[in-house]
Design an enzyme around this catalytic site. Structure first.
Site, PDB file in Angstrom:
ATOM      1  N   ARG A   1       0.835  -1.210   0.000  1.00  0.00           N
ATOM      2  CA  ARG A   1       0.000   0.000   0.000  1.00  0.00           C
ATOM      3  C   ARG A   1       0.865   1.254   0.000  1.00  0.00           C
ATOM      4  O   ARG A   1       0.546   2.248  -0.632  1.00  0.00           O
ATOM      5  CB  ARG A   1      -0.946  -0.026   1.208  1.00  0.00           C
ATOM      6  CG  ARG A   1      -2.010   1.054   1.143  1.00  0.00           C
ATOM      7  CD  ARG A   1      -3.066   0.863   2.219  1.00  0.00           C
ATOM      8  NE  ARG A   1      -2.488   0.953   3.552  1.00  0.00           N
ATOM      9  CZ  ARG A   1      -3.150   0.633   4.667  1.00  0.00           C
ATOM     10  NH1 ARG A   1      -4.396   0.187   4.595  1.00  0.00           N
ATOM     11  NH2 ARG A   1      -2.566   0.740   5.845  1.00  0.00           N
TER      12      ARG A   1
ATOM     13  N   GLU B   1     -16.020   6.644   5.176  1.00  0.00           N
ATOM     14  CA  GLU B   1     -15.301   6.134   6.352  1.00  0.00           C
ATOM     15  C   GLU B   1     -15.170   7.249   7.359  1.00  0.00           C
ATOM     16  O   GLU B   1     -15.747   8.330   7.190  1.00  0.00           O
ATOM     17  CB  GLU B   1     -13.927   5.576   5.931  1.00  0.00           C
ATOM     18  CG  GLU B   1     -13.006   6.605   5.293  1.00  0.00           C
ATOM     19  CD  GLU B   1     -11.579   6.095   5.086  1.00  0.00           C
ATOM     20  OE1 GLU B   1     -11.125   5.237   5.850  1.00  0.00           O
ATOM     21  OE2 GLU B   1     -10.920   6.597   4.162  1.00  0.00           O
TER      22      GLU B   1
ATOM     23  N   LYS C   1      -2.643   6.842   1.779  1.00  0.00           N
ATOM     24  CA  LYS C   1      -2.435   7.062   3.209  1.00  0.00           C
ATOM     25  C   LYS C   1      -1.418   8.193   3.361  1.00  0.00           C
ATOM     26  O   LYS C   1      -0.213   7.963   3.455  1.00  0.00           O
ATOM     27  CB  LYS C   1      -1.937   5.778   3.868  1.00  0.00           C
ATOM     28  CG  LYS C   1      -2.253   5.737   5.355  1.00  0.00           C
ATOM     29  CD  LYS C   1      -2.125   4.340   5.910  1.00  0.00           C
ATOM     30  CE  LYS C   1      -2.311   4.332   7.409  1.00  0.00           C
ATOM     31  NZ  LYS C   1      -3.714   4.398   7.830  1.00  0.00           N
TER      32      LYS C   1
HETATM   33  C1  LIG Z   1      -4.839   3.660   8.068  1.00  0.00           C
HETATM   34  C2  LIG Z   1      -6.213   4.040   7.740  1.00  0.00           C
HETATM   35  C3  LIG Z   1      -7.290   3.140   7.887  1.00  0.00           C
HETATM   36  C4  LIG Z   1      -7.121   1.756   8.461  1.00  0.00           C
HETATM   37  O1  LIG Z   1      -6.336   0.920   7.650  1.00  0.00           O
HETATM   38  P1  LIG Z   1      -5.632  -0.378   8.261  1.00  0.00           P
HETATM   39  O2  LIG Z   1      -4.806  -0.886   7.138  1.00  0.00           O
HETATM   40  O3  LIG Z   1      -6.699  -1.311   8.646  1.00  0.00           O
HETATM   41  O4  LIG Z   1      -4.824   0.082   9.423  1.00  0.00           O
HETATM   42  C5  LIG Z   1      -8.546   3.559   7.506  1.00  0.00           C
HETATM   43  N1  LIG Z   1      -8.766   4.793   7.022  1.00  0.00           N
HETATM   44  C6  LIG Z   1      -7.769   5.688   6.867  1.00  0.00           C
HETATM   45  C7  LIG Z   1      -8.077   7.043   6.317  1.00  0.00           C
HETATM   46  C8  LIG Z   1      -6.461   5.348   7.219  1.00  0.00           C
HETATM   47  O5  LIG Z   1      -5.486   6.250   7.095  1.00  0.00           O
END
Ligand SMILES: *Cc1c(COP(=O)(O)O)cnc(C)c1O
Length: 338
Positions: free
Chosen positions: A79, A217, A181
């Site tokens: 990722r 989300e 991210k």
């Molecule tokens: C990191 C993150 C998540 C959760 O992802 P994981 O891989 O399960 O830790 C969800 N939403 C956002 C915006 C994130 O930055």
């Protein structure tokens, strides 16, 4: 070690070592571990002026048998490669990412919380453009780093139920980068988060910015719902961050619990039909939501009010069981470090 493992919150605690590799003249150096927690960069570094940076988050756990393991770090490496590409940054290869994680955890092994404490060693890989730019263009020099910090739960279990509100703000994603991210998405969500807190909510439930009708989300966690007939559903969208925890939970629902699990568009008007709602992510693990407020319209999830609903609890127990070595993991999910 003078740490009260059982009462740890989610905050930065300085540990002994961090990993650093520098990118210069078109290549990464061999990388090293250092005790210096400071980063010294030029005042016009691309990260400072134009936010050219992205990050990852994963945890090292102490298992029931006393081993130290990481959960699916290959997916974090992959990722991060996608995030780097989207931000025009050089990618740090997957094998090197995994190797850096192993080196770092071994060197900070005393900071991995004991089995049963509910805490873990959080690892924060990140990369940023470090040399000066003034015109808008990518940097030519970069640092890839990972630091470690022991953490407890992001949302305290047994505390007051988590409440969300649907904000008037779009979730960051300024350039359609909601699936990356990146610190810039978080920077653009700070105001919405502070505003939610000021109004008494834990977090925002963002809707898609194009139509403001579909659930996306929260600021830092994906969302899952459970239907009245025990089906696990989660929003389908390419502007949310593809959570590794969510992907794992959908697998667990299908293959360990024998439940139907579906990724589909979820309209905000239909959330009243669900019986459970929870936030998922490396930090949040799986935290039940008790209430969502959309401009005065309240949706209650009574099951999430003082304890998790039945399915949320089963998903949580199975996922954490796999992470802590109590339940056999699918092939390739657990990286043993020590
Ligand atoms: C990191 C993150 C998540 C959760 O992802 P994981 O891989 O399960 O830790 C969800 N939403 C956002 C915006 C994130 O930055």
């Amino acid at each position: 070690m003078n740490i009260d493992w059982k009462n740890l919150g989610f905050g930065y605690i300085k540990t002994d070592y961090r990993y650093v590799s520098e990118f210069k003249d078109g290549k990464w150096d061999e990388g090293k571990l250092t005790t210096d927690e400071r980063v010294i960069i030029n005042e016009s570094a691309c990260v400072l002026q134009y936010a050219q940076t992205c990050f990852e988050g994963l945890k090292a756990y102490r298992t029931e048998s006393g081993k130290v393991v990481c959960f699916r770090p290959d997916l974090n490496a992959q990722r991060m490669i996608e995030s780097c590409k989207r931000l025009e940054m050089p990618v740090f290869p997957e094998e090197r990412f995994i190797d850096a994680v192993k080196q770092l955890v071994k060197k900070n092994i005393d900071y991995v919380p004991p089995y049963g404490s509910g805490a873990a060693l959080y690892l924060r890989p990140y990369e940023f453009g470090s040399d000066p730019v003034l015109g808008v263009k990518p940097a030519t020099e970069y640092q890839f780093r990972i630091f470690a910090s022991p953490v407890g739960p992001y949302f305290k279990r047994g505390a007051k139920a988590i409440t969300l509100r649907v904000p008037d703000f779009d979730r960051a994603a300024p350039l359609g980068t909601g699936h990356v991210k990146a610190g810039l998405n978080y920077a653009m969500s700070m105001h919405a988060i502070v505003d939610a807190h000021n109004q008494g909510y834990n977090e925002n439930m963002y809707l898609d910015s194009a139509t403001r009708t579909k659930v996306e989300e929260t600021g830092g966690a994906n969302i899952i719902f459970v239907t009245k007939d025990n089906k696990v559903v989660t929003p389908k969208s390419n502007t949310i961050l593809p959570s590794i925890t969510r992907r794992s939970l959908m697998y667990v629902a299908k293959h360990y619990l024998g439940l139907e699990a579906e990724e589909r568009e979820i309209r905000i008007e239909e959330i009243g039909n669900f019986k459970e709602c929870a936030l998922c992510g490396t930090a949040a693990i799986l935290s039940p939501v008790g209430k969502v407020v959309d401009h005065g319209k309240e949706t209650l999830f009574p099951s999430g009010m003082d304890k998790p609903g039945e399915i949320t609890q089963k998903l949580y127990d199975t996922l954490t069981g796999i992470q802590m070595g109590r339940i056999e993991a699918p092939e390739g999910w657990i990286l043993e470090i020590a």
